[in-house]
Scaffold this active site. Sequence first.
Site, short mmCIF file in Angstrom:
data_model
loop_
_atom_site.label_atom_id
_atom_site.label_comp_id
_atom_site.label_asym_id
_atom_site.label_seq_id
_atom_site.Cartn_x
_atom_site.Cartn_y
_atom_site.Cartn_z
N HIS A 59 77.94 49.71 -44.98
CA HIS A 59 77.36 49.52 -46.31
C HIS A 59 76.12 48.64 -46.19
CE1 HIS A 59 81.65 50.44 -46.86
NE2 HIS A 59 81.37 50.88 -48.05
N GLU A 240 82.51 59.04 -50.30
CA GLU A 240 83.18 58.41 -49.14
C GLU A 240 84.38 59.24 -48.67
OE1 GLU A 240 82.10 53.66 -49.66
OE2 GLU A 240 84.13 54.31 -50.12
#
Length: 280
Positions: A59, A240
């Site tokens: 991230h 995701e």
Amino acid sequence: MAKIIGGIATSHVPAIGAALDNGKTQEPYWQPVFKGYEFAKEWIQQAKPDVVILVYNDHASAFSLELIPTFALGCAAEFPPADEGWGPRPVPVVKGHPELAAHIAQSVILDEFDLTIVNKMAVDHGLTVPLSLVYGQPKEWPCQVIPVAVNVVQYPAPTGNRCYNLGKAIRKAVESYPENLRVMVWGTGGMSHQLQGPRAGLINQPFDNHFLDQIGPHPEKLTRIEHLEYLRESGSEGIEMVMWLVMRGALNENVRVLHRFYHVPASNTAVGHLVLENVG
Ligand code: DHB
Ligand code: FE
């Protein structure tokens, strides 16, 4: 020969890591979340993988808009926990398996999956929170870990089908590794969540439950979900879930679902978790 014994799917919400690190697991908000992982914590003690191939996304910790590998394979001996803005999590350094990782690189690249080889990388909550959920708070992680980082942050992310086929290529690689190793593949991230914009907070329980129901027996159906459908149905971060398909692709056609857990919400996210065992 090395063999893949099973897989784990789990969300990787950063606030779960903070709850653990700050001793809040028994607070009313968090207690039901951690309860959902008790099965995996017990099961892993018997399953005892030597190596976990841990599919997650970075991230913007190790990578940034300057460098966006679609699939990155961690080949280093060690991966330190990343500083995500408030210091690295107080968790052990992740030990890699450079020999198996190099073998996977050779096998999948010759199989025409051109992964990026990464020899130095800090690992963020996407990787460390699943380890914490399953192993708790040990002094050392009880297994070696090969990180596989998938770009699901910056468009264009890989398709679910590509992820599923990468899982198959990883399985072939593992099964051709000469050492007797017990290997597990974990897919992390999801489930539905959106962290930004007018739809921030979006959660779609029917979509998530369908995904949980289908990934064991009918993963091919899920490989046909397109990016726009993930975006519309599961929010901007729901993409995701393609990482769960890498895990599923690496398992046998037949799997046994040993454990299924779904809880809403944890932080901004629907938490989903499966333990799958290879059959046959
Ligand atoms: C949250 C969830 C994630 O998967 C993530 O990577 C970051 C934040 C959240 O729910 O806050
Ligand atoms: Fe995430």
